[in-house]
Design a protein around this motif. Structure first.
Motif, PDB file in Angstrom:
ATOM      1  N   SER A 322       0.844  -1.202   0.000  1.00  0.00           N
ATOM      2  CA  SER A 322       0.000   0.000   0.000  1.00  0.00           C
ATOM      3  C   SER A 322       0.877   1.248   0.000  1.00  0.00           C
ATOM      4  O   SER A 322       1.965   1.247   0.593  1.00  0.00           O
ATOM      5  CB  SER A 322      -0.899  -0.017   1.242  1.00  0.00           C
ATOM      6  OG  SER A 322      -1.436   1.253   1.484  1.00  0.00           O
ATOM      7  N   PRO A 323       0.427   2.328  -0.615  1.00  0.00           N
ATOM      8  CA  PRO A 323       1.219   3.570  -0.595  1.00  0.00           C
ATOM      9  C   PRO A 323       1.349   4.164   0.810  1.00  0.00           C
ATOM     10  O   PRO A 323       2.212   5.011   1.050  1.00  0.00           O
ATOM     11  CB  PRO A 323       0.430   4.505  -1.528  1.00  0.00           C
ATOM     12  CG  PRO A 323      -0.936   3.943  -1.582  1.00  0.00           C
ATOM     13  CD  PRO A 323      -0.802   2.474  -1.411  1.00  0.00           C
ATOM     14  N   TYR A 324       0.501   3.685   1.733  1.00  0.00           N
ATOM     15  CA  TYR A 324       0.521   4.241   3.089  1.00  0.00           C
ATOM     16  C   TYR A 324       1.394   3.420   4.033  1.00  0.00           C
ATOM     17  O   TYR A 324       1.522   3.738   5.210  1.00  0.00           O
ATOM     18  CB  TYR A 324      -0.920   4.318   3.636  1.00  0.00           C
ATOM     19  CG  TYR A 324      -1.844   5.042   2.678  1.00  0.00           C
ATOM     20  CD1 TYR A 324      -1.737   6.429   2.503  1.00  0.00           C
ATOM     21  CD2 TYR A 324      -2.757   4.346   1.904  1.00  0.00           C
ATOM     22  CE1 TYR A 324      -2.543   7.091   1.587  1.00  0.00           C
ATOM     23  CE2 TYR A 324      -3.574   4.998   0.979  1.00  0.00           C
ATOM     24  CZ  TYR A 324      -3.455   6.370   0.841  1.00  0.00           C
ATOM     25  OH  TYR A 324      -4.246   7.018  -0.062  1.00  0.00           O
ATOM     26  N   VAL A 344       2.952  -1.004  -6.209  1.00  0.00           N
ATOM     27  CA  VAL A 344       2.157  -0.296  -5.187  1.00  0.00           C
ATOM     28  C   VAL A 344       0.706  -0.271  -5.654  1.00  0.00           C
ATOM     29  O   VAL A 344       0.393   0.169  -6.763  1.00  0.00           O
ATOM     30  CB  VAL A 344       2.683   1.133  -4.961  1.00  0.00           C
ATOM     31  CG1 VAL A 344       1.894   1.811  -3.846  1.00  0.00           C
ATOM     32  CG2 VAL A 344       4.180   1.086  -4.611  1.00  0.00           C
ATOM     33  N   ASP A 346      -3.257   0.847  -4.612  1.00  0.00           N
ATOM     34  CA  ASP A 346      -4.120   1.664  -3.758  1.00  0.00           C
ATOM     35  C   ASP A 346      -5.583   1.396  -4.118  1.00  0.00           C
ATOM     36  O   ASP A 346      -6.020   1.710  -5.224  1.00  0.00           O
ATOM     37  CB  ASP A 346      -3.785   3.150  -3.946  1.00  0.00           C
ATOM     38  CG  ASP A 346      -4.536   4.035  -2.940  1.00  0.00           C
ATOM     39  OD1 ASP A 346      -5.090   3.479  -1.967  1.00  0.00           O
ATOM     40  OD2 ASP A 346      -4.559   5.258  -3.138  1.00  0.00           O
ATOM     41  N   VAL A 351      -0.731   1.986  -8.875  1.00  0.00           N
ATOM     42  CA  VAL A 351      -0.355   3.412  -8.876  1.00  0.00           C
ATOM     43  C   VAL A 351       1.138   3.630  -9.136  1.00  0.00           C
ATOM     44  O   VAL A 351       1.586   4.778  -9.237  1.00  0.00           O
ATOM     45  CB  VAL A 351      -0.760   4.090  -7.550  1.00  0.00           C
ATOM     46  CG1 VAL A 351      -2.271   4.125  -7.407  1.00  0.00           C
ATOM     47  CG2 VAL A 351      -0.118   3.399  -6.346  1.00  0.00           C
ATOM     48  N   PRO A 371       6.053   7.309   5.274  1.00  0.00           N
ATOM     49  CA  PRO A 371       5.143   6.623   4.349  1.00  0.00           C
ATOM     50  C   PRO A 371       5.738   6.535   2.946  1.00  0.00           C
ATOM     51  O   PRO A 371       6.467   7.415   2.501  1.00  0.00           O
ATOM     52  CB  PRO A 371       3.881   7.487   4.368  1.00  0.00           C
ATOM     53  CG  PRO A 371       3.966   8.243   5.647  1.00  0.00           C
ATOM     54  CD  PRO A 371       5.419   8.480   5.916  1.00  0.00           C
ATOM     55  N   LYS A 373       4.222   6.713   0.067  1.00  0.00           N
ATOM     56  CA  LYS A 373       3.470   7.372  -1.009  1.00  0.00           C
ATOM     57  C   LYS A 373       4.236   8.464  -1.749  1.00  0.00           C
ATOM     58  O   LYS A 373       3.987   8.716  -2.927  1.00  0.00           O
ATOM     59  CB  LYS A 373       2.157   7.935  -0.469  1.00  0.00           C
ATOM     60  CG  LYS A 373       2.315   9.008   0.603  1.00  0.00           C
ATOM     61  CD  LYS A 373       0.945   9.475   1.087  1.00  0.00           C
ATOM     62  CE  LYS A 373       1.083  10.564   2.143  1.00  0.00           C
ATOM     63  NZ  LYS A 373      -0.220  11.047   2.596  1.00  0.00           N
ATOM     64  N   ASN A 374       5.189   9.121  -1.075  1.00  0.00           N
ATOM     65  CA  ASN A 374       5.922  10.211  -1.724  1.00  0.00           C
ATOM     66  C   ASN A 374       7.093   9.727  -2.568  1.00  0.00           C
ATOM     67  O   ASN A 374       7.774  10.536  -3.202  1.00  0.00           O
ATOM     68  CB  ASN A 374       6.429  11.201  -0.661  1.00  0.00           C
ATOM     69  CG  ASN A 374       5.285  11.875   0.073  1.00  0.00           C
ATOM     70  OD1 ASN A 374       4.242  12.169  -0.521  1.00  0.00           O
ATOM     71  ND2 ASN A 374       5.459  12.102   1.372  1.00  0.00           N
ATOM     72  N   ILE A 376       6.939   6.863  -4.745  1.00  0.00           N
ATOM     73  CA  ILE A 376       6.483   5.903  -5.751  1.00  0.00           C
ATOM     74  C   ILE A 376       6.873   6.392  -7.143  1.00  0.00           C
ATOM     75  O   ILE A 376       6.623   7.550  -7.499  1.00  0.00           O
ATOM     76  CB  ILE A 376       4.960   5.709  -5.670  1.00  0.00           C
ATOM     77  CG1 ILE A 376       4.563   5.178  -4.286  1.00  0.00           C
ATOM     78  CG2 ILE A 376       4.473   4.763  -6.763  1.00  0.00           C
ATOM     79  CD1 ILE A 376       3.084   5.233  -4.015  1.00  0.00           C
ATOM     80  N   GLN A 378       6.355   6.240 -11.181  1.00  0.00           N
ATOM     81  CA  GLN A 378       5.374   5.863 -12.200  1.00  0.00           C
ATOM     82  C   GLN A 378       6.046   5.590 -13.548  1.00  0.00           C
ATOM     83  O   GLN A 378       5.383   5.314 -14.542  1.00  0.00           O
ATOM     84  CB  GLN A 378       4.315   6.960 -12.345  1.00  0.00           C
ATOM     85  CG  GLN A 378       3.471   7.099 -11.087  1.00  0.00           C
ATOM     86  CD  GLN A 378       2.402   8.159 -11.198  1.00  0.00           C
ATOM     87  OE1 GLN A 378       2.526   9.080 -12.008  1.00  0.00           O
ATOM     88  NE2 GLN A 378       1.372   8.034 -10.391  1.00  0.00           N
TER      89      GLN A 378
END
Length: 867
Positions: A322-324, A344, A346, A351, A371, A373-374, A376, A378
């Protein structure tokens, strides 16, 4: 008259095969059936004098008694000689390397085998017969092999082709001359045609395979289309190419394939052409080039199937995060599953991904708890699941990446494809995964071997697994025994997915019960009628150290099978509805089964688990197989290193007991002695000729005793007592302690020896001449001690006494009982036992038969005062 011929459009393989055939049939005439390829024409202009050929019009077909056909089996490719095929007076000999075709000529003799080139088959025959060949002939023969195998790099190349090439080089074949014909520069007209190919080439993905189709025109036949086509394929690094070339009133269709996914010979058979899997051609005399191109697309849609798709390499469950989640959690997953990239997800949506390199960089900057999420990325390379593995490799090279994100037809993320996955896939082609073809679907065999009820059960298992997004397979000993035609209903299932979840759903479906072992991902499914199916999650295992138990985690089927002991135990049967009964054989287990070989899977196998030595010998002797040479060397090496001593004593004991419980363990024990396994168990343990005879004599005795009693004897105990016979009491006690026998087993071994000696001593005396004396001597002892004593003695009279006890005396009982004694006036007391025992003794000696006789004896023998 004998004639050697080949196919029209004669290439170097055909030419060299004709010359080689002449060496086997020296009286035969070589005759080309029609036009020659451009390269062969040029060769014959220069070197034609080395070949004495007869034009077909000079052959009187009425006089031909034998026709030798090389490099083809198709009647429409041999010109005027097709008229001879139906003649009963003409003997047909065929030598060909093309795959079977429905329209094949049926020969009376010859060799037809799928190798890279037909000349390879002739070289094998020439070597076996010791026929001399000149360096010039060796060069021409090697030219034939190089042409048809792409200088030994086409996937059609076999070990036999390599052996032939090696032999020809040793006979003086000249590579420089070969290169001058295979790697020639294009002339001006061929260069123009190559440019046309580059301009007109159209690429299509057909059922996951990249196919290039060219539609071009040439004002005249330019002396060979194949050379510019090969230059085009090499330049663009293409897998499959079809070239439609219109020249005057004719259309030439030439095809080349470098993948087993597309059999161009099969494709071109729809156009009246021929060839083999990787090269074929057709001459179409009438028709519109656009219509032919459209028909070609239609045929390709029907025939082309990816040899192995990217989607087939992706096995659930995909490792995601999970991104979290924290950076540390990402690090833990990457390390646990040895991943380089972590997708990842979500809320079910892909994502992006994080790389191991990026995570390690963040960890080095103390960012464990931040976390994810910052961070990741793409910037990922993606591929559809239906693409071929060759296309996946190209995308990896183009994107300079070792991982691809794989998506299904609905653009849903399904997993990560790594470079290592691709490498394994290239060395485990789909033929090994599915082995499609005659005799490799076992559905019919399953129908013959197991009851219909169980067949239906297995079909339901396959269907439910598919509905859950899993795949179900039968694995292990059942598959082996099925192919050996040995009855076996002990069925183990492996689930690619979650074995526990499958067991739960399946048990509900069949109204059964599932018992779980969550730590191992296994379950036992029990049907209402008591029938059991064992299921397990497909898993990999690794050994932290030699001779210790492995650790396990989920993995694809191939890795699950890879952890097994021998190739004959690595086969599986697919239960998926679309291919129910299909044999899956990654490691050539069926081939070893046919050759009756026990082959270990890898060189570290016995080091990781030395108990496999016992199983190897057991399989070898039980099925009358032989240990494969390298496997035997590995066993001997493991024993020399003393790794059997590093095993837990209990495991050695249990494996040895299992062998001693076999119906006929004598050959197994003999083999253990030959290989040094007995000495490793105990240095003084030896299978002497005398002990071997005793073991052999027990086989019938066990069958007899177990039939009489309906109970199985502890065979292992009796056989172990025999093998320990030459050890003294202290050594036997040490042996029992070393291998950690429990108290009951230890007492049975130690006391069994002493008791057997005491029994044999007393049975030799006159004190045991009556049946009752035999009974009361032997009655206190276990059957195993009696059988050991029986095997141990050479005295026939002693054997007879033990036999009498086990077969007759042991089962004798009085017909009168305590209630009968009460009826005639006796009061319950300890005297009852004395009276009944006295009656039994007399009955054992044959003096009493009926109940009345027993009652009369009691009345006479025991006075009323004793009542």
């Amino acid at each position: 008259m004998q004639v050697i011929t080949t196919h029209v459009g004669t290439d170097f393989d055909a030419l060299s095969s004709m010359i080689a055939a002449k060496k086997l049939y020296p009286e035969a005439k070589i005759c080309f059936p029609g036009f020659l390829s451009g390269e062969v024409k040029r060769f014959l202009i220069i070197y034609g004098k080395i070949i004495q050929s007869t034009p077909p019009e000079m052959i009187d077909l009425q006089k031909v008694s034998r026709l030798i056909i090389v490099d083809t089996k198709l009647i429409n490719r041999i010109g005027i000689f097709s008229k001879l095929i139906s003649k009963k007076c003409v003997e047909i000999h065929i030598y060909d390397h093309h795959p079977p075709h429905p329209k094949d000529i049926k020969g009376d003799w010859g060799v037809c085998k799928e190798v890279g080139a037909t000349i390879t088959l002739f070289i094998s025959l020439i070597k076996k017969r010791g026929i001399f060949i000149t360096p010039i002939e060796a060069t021409l023969f090697l030219l034939g092999i190089y042409e048809d195998t792409g200088s030994l790099i086409y996937s059609s190349t076999t070990p036999l082709d390599l052996e032939a090439a090696n032999f020809l080089l040793s006979q003086g074949a000249n590579l420089e001359l070969i290169s001058s014909f295979l790697n020639r520069d294009l002339n001006e007209k061929q260069t123009r045609l190559l440019n046309e190919f580059l301009k007109k080439a159209k690429t299509r993905i057909i059922n996951g395979v990249e196919v290039v189709i060219i539609s071009a025109e040439a004002d005249e036949f330019i002396g060979g289309f194949s050379l510019p086509l090969h230059k085009f394929i090499d330049l663009k690094n293409l897998e499959v190419v079809f070239a439609l070339i219109k020249s005057k009133e004719r259309i030439y269709l030439i095809a080349r394939s470098r993948t087993p996914s597309v059999n161009v010979g099969e494709v071109l058979s729809f156009f009246g052409g021929g060839g083999h899997n990787f090269a074929a051609s057709a001459l179409i005399r009438e028709g519109d080039i656009k219509e032919i191109e459209e028909k070609l697309y239609q045929v390709l849609e029907e025939i082309v199937r990816p040899h192995l798709t990217v989607g087939e390499l992706i096995k659930p469950p995909a490792r995601t995060i999970s991104p979290y989640a924290s950076i540390k959690e990402a690090k833990d997953i990457l390390e646990k599953y040895s991943l380089e990239t972590l997708p990842v997800i979500d809320k079910g949506k892909f994502v992006g991904a994080v790389s191991r390199e990026r995570i390690e960089h963040l960890i080095s900057h103390n960012a464990e708890n931040i976390p994810l999420k910052n961070y990741i990325s793409q910037k990922i390379a993606a591929i559809p699941a239906f693409f071929s593995i060759k296309k996946a490799q190209e995308i990896m090279i183009e994107n300079k990446t070792k991982d691809l994100m794989v998506f299904d037809s609905e653009n849903k993320f399904i997993g990560v494809l790594s470079g290592l996955d691709l490498l394994n896939a290239f060395h485990s082609p789909k033929k090994s995964l599915r082995e499609y073809g005659e005799g490799n679907n076992l559905e019919k065999l399953l129908g013959e071997a197991i009851p219909l009820k169980i067949q239906n059960l297995l079909r339901r298992a396959g269907r439910i697994a598919q509905e859950l997004g899993y795949r179900a397979f039968i694995v292990g000993g059942f598959v082996r025994d099925l192919l050996l035609r040995i009855e076996n209903l002990d069925i183990d299932l492996v689930i690619e997915g979650d074995g526990i979840s499958f067991a739960n759903v399946f048990a509900q479906e069949i109204r059964g019960e599932a018992k779980y072992h969550k730590d191992f991902g296994t379950a036992t499914i029990i049907l209402p009628d008591g029938f059991k199916l064992d299921t397990a999650t497909s898993r990999r295992e690794f050994y932290p150290a030699p001779a210790v138990l492995p650790k396990v985690e989920p993995a694809p089927l191939r890795e699950d099978l890879l952890r097994r002991d021998f190739t004959v135990n690595t086969m599986a049967i697919d239960l998926s509805p679309s291919c129910f009964g299909q044999l899956i054989d990654f490691f050539k287990g069926r081939e070893d089964l046919k050759q009756k070989k026990v082959r270990v899977l890898h060189s570290e196998s016995f080091i990781q688990d030395p108990t496999r030595i016992f199983r190897a010998i057991r399989f070898e002797q039980r099925y009358n197989f032989i240990l494969e040479e390298r496997t035997q060397e590995l066993i001997e090496d493991t024993l020399k290193k003393g790794l059997l001593d590093k095993l837990s004593r209990e495991r050695v004991r249990d494996e040895f007991i299992q062998i001693l419980e076999e119906d006929r363990p004598d050959r197994i024990i003999q083999r253990m002695q030959e290989l040094g396994v007995l000495r490793s168990i105990h240095p003084q343990m030896e299978l002497t000729e005398e002990i071997e005879k005793k073991l052999d004599s027990l086989i019938d005795v066990f069958a007899w005793v177990e039939t009489l009693s309906g109970e199985r004897v502890k065979r292992w105990l009796i056989r172990l007592l025999l093998l320990l016979e030459n050890l003294d009491k202290d050594e036997v006690e040490k042996f029992c302690r070393k291998y950690r026998f429990n108290k009951e087993e230890r007492d049975s071994v130690i006391k069994g020896r002493l008791e057997a000696e005491r029994i044999l001593k007393k049975l030799k005396s006159f004190e045991t001449d009556t049946p009752s004396s035999i009974y009361y001597l032997l009655q206190p002892f276990p059957r195993e001690v009696l059988l050991f004593a029986m095997a141990k003695t050479k005295k026939k009279i002693v054997k007879k006494k033990i036999f009498l006890f086990l077969s007759k005396l042991k089962g004798i009982k009085t017909k009168v009982n305590g209630d009968d004694l009460k009826k005639i006036g006796y009061k319950p007391s300890p005297k009852f036992k004395e009276i009944l025992e006295e009656v039994k003794k007399v009955k054992l000696d044959g003096l009493l038969t009926t109940k009345k006789e027993e009652m009369d004896y009691i009345k006479i023998k025991f006075s009323r005062e004793e009542k």
